[in-house]
Design a protein around this motif. Structure first.
Motif, mmCIF file in Angstrom:
data_model
loop_
_atom_site.group_PDB
_atom_site.id
_atom_site.type_symbol
_atom_site.label_atom_id
_atom_site.label_comp_id
_atom_site.label_asym_id
_atom_site.label_seq_id
_atom_site.Cartn_x
_atom_site.Cartn_y
_atom_site.Cartn_z
ATOM 1 N N GLY A 55 0.801 -1.223 0.000
ATOM 2 C CA GLY A 55 0.000 0.000 0.000
ATOM 3 C C GLY A 55 0.832 1.271 0.000
ATOM 4 N N PHE A 56 1.962 1.245 0.685
ATOM 5 C CA PHE A 56 2.828 2.422 0.735
ATOM 6 C C PHE A 56 3.400 2.745 -0.649
ATOM 7 C CE2 PHE A 56 7.342 3.671 0.903
ATOM 8 C CZ PHE A 56 7.201 4.969 1.344
ATOM 9 N N SER A 57 3.936 1.740 -1.331
ATOM 10 C CA SER A 57 4.502 1.963 -2.664
ATOM 11 C C SER A 57 3.422 2.385 -3.654
ATOM 12 C CB SER A 57 5.202 0.698 -3.164
ATOM 13 O OG SER A 57 6.447 0.517 -2.512
ATOM 14 N N ARG A 58 2.256 1.826 -3.498
ATOM 15 C CA ARG A 58 1.138 2.218 -4.368
ATOM 16 C C ARG A 58 0.817 3.711 -4.193
ATOM 17 N NH1 ARG A 58 -1.772 -1.421 -2.649
ATOM 18 N NH2 ARG A 58 -1.177 -3.017 -4.170
ATOM 19 N N GLU A 59 0.848 4.173 -2.960
ATOM 20 C CA GLU A 59 0.590 5.580 -2.676
ATOM 21 C C GLU A 59 1.698 6.461 -3.267
ATOM 22 O OE1 GLU A 59 -1.435 8.884 -1.291
ATOM 23 O OE2 GLU A 59 -2.120 6.794 -1.220
ATOM 24 N N LEU A 60 2.945 6.014 -3.172
ATOM 25 C CA LEU A 60 4.052 6.764 -3.762
ATOM 26 C C LEU A 60 3.852 6.948 -5.261
ATOM 27 C CD1 LEU A 60 7.292 5.279 -2.130
ATOM 28 C CD2 LEU A 60 6.274 7.517 -1.697
ATOM 29 N N LEU A 61 3.476 5.891 -5.942
ATOM 30 C CA LEU A 61 3.295 5.941 -7.395
ATOM 31 C C LEU A 61 2.159 6.877 -7.787
ATOM 32 C CD1 LEU A 61 3.782 2.139 -8.082
ATOM 33 C CD2 LEU A 61 5.274 3.963 -8.916
ATOM 34 N N GLU A 62 1.139 6.955 -6.942
ATOM 35 C CA GLU A 62 0.022 7.850 -7.230
ATOM 36 C C GLU A 62 0.398 9.305 -6.982
ATOM 37 O OE1 GLU A 62 -3.272 6.577 -4.897
ATOM 38 O OE2 GLU A 62 -3.547 4.679 -5.982
ATOM 39 N N ARG A 63 1.277 9.538 -6.020
ATOM 40 C CA ARG A 63 1.622 10.905 -5.634
ATOM 41 C C ARG A 63 2.670 11.543 -6.548
ATOM 42 N NH1 ARG A 63 1.299 13.088 -0.234
ATOM 43 N NH2 ARG A 63 -0.392 12.097 0.910
#
Length: 262
Positions: free
Chosen positions: A93-101
């Motif tokens: 979930g953390f990496s997914r959030e990074l990619l979205e940001r």
């Protein structure tokens, strides 16, 4: 006066208290060698997956991934295409959030558990053009020196026993300019006995026994800033550290260079 954060003469690295070399008697009683279900070989994978899903739900509900991503972005704010390695990713979930940001961030998403990596690789992270998903041991990272701008270990560092934790610090600061740890905040030994039963009951009712069990163990295995500094000192490398917390999570940033310059 310079404070000595090395492991004390009465403790070895393997017996370093989670509260640090100078931990009080009470603090030392409020830790455990009991493993979380996620770390046990005798626990069915279905139970482990249920805990990972529950943790993902908690991170989403309380927007932890957003908070962790913001912390990471602050550390690479001046880098146009930051290269970030996530250790102990679990659900990703953390990496997914990074990619979205960040439109140009490149992430390597890893976990030591092959089943977790398979789950992440089968989802959107596995097909994302700026993400690589693979199995990785935090104590022996398969990457050259300074391959990344930032390594992040979010909510999982406490899983490592002291010797492995020290090795992970040495490796993370070797392969990246900075190492960001965000983990469970080790509470005061005076407060902890009062809050643990209440919060355990809340999680038990909301997420079930396996998640409540692992949350309780994680609280008792969390490292204090003093312990983290002792682990860094054990690497016999000059590692600078910076600490902060928000009463829920302990945040540590480490580097082999000057933190004000990297």
């Amino acid at each position: 006066m310079h404070e000595d954060h090395r492991v004390s003469a009465t403790d070895t690295i393997d017996t370093l208290p989670r509260g640090g070399p100078a931990a009080s008697w009470l603090d030392r009683q409020l830790e455990t060698e009991r493993l979380e279900f996620l770390d046990r070989d005798d626990v069915d994978d279905r139970v482990k997956r249920s805990v990972v899903r529950a943790l993902e739900h908690i991170c989403t509900k309380f927007r932890y991934n957003e908070k962790f991503a913001q912390l990471a972005m602050q550390e690479v704010a001046d880098i146009p295409r930051p290269r970030i390695l996530e250790l102990g990713a679990g659900h990703g979930g953390f990496s997914r959030e990074l990619l979205e940001r960040h439109p140009d961030v490149e992430v390597t998403v890893t976990d030591i558990d092959p089943a977790s990596v398979d789950d992440m690789a089968a989802g959107d992270l596995g097909s994302h053009p700026r993400a690589v998903v693979r199995v990785e041991d935090a104590t022996s990272i398969n990457a050259p020196d300074q391959a990344y701008d930032l390594v992040v270990f979010a909510q999982s560092f406490h899983h490592l026993p002291p010797r492995a934790a020290a090795a992970a610090i040495a490796e993370a600061t070797r392969v990246a300019k900075k190492f960001l740890i965000v983990d469970v905040l080790r509470q005061s030994p005076i407060v902890q006995p009062l809050r643990l039963p209440l919060i355990s009951a809340v999680i038990l009712l909301g997420q079930g026994y396996p998640t409540a069990h692992d949350w309780l163990i994680s609280e008792l295995r969390a490292y204090s800033p003093s312990a983290l500094q002792a682990l860094a000192a054990h690497t016999e490398t000059d590692i600078a550290t910076r600490f902060s917390n928000d009463r829920i999570h302990q945040v540590a940033v480490m580097s082999r260079g000057d933190l004000d310059k990297v």
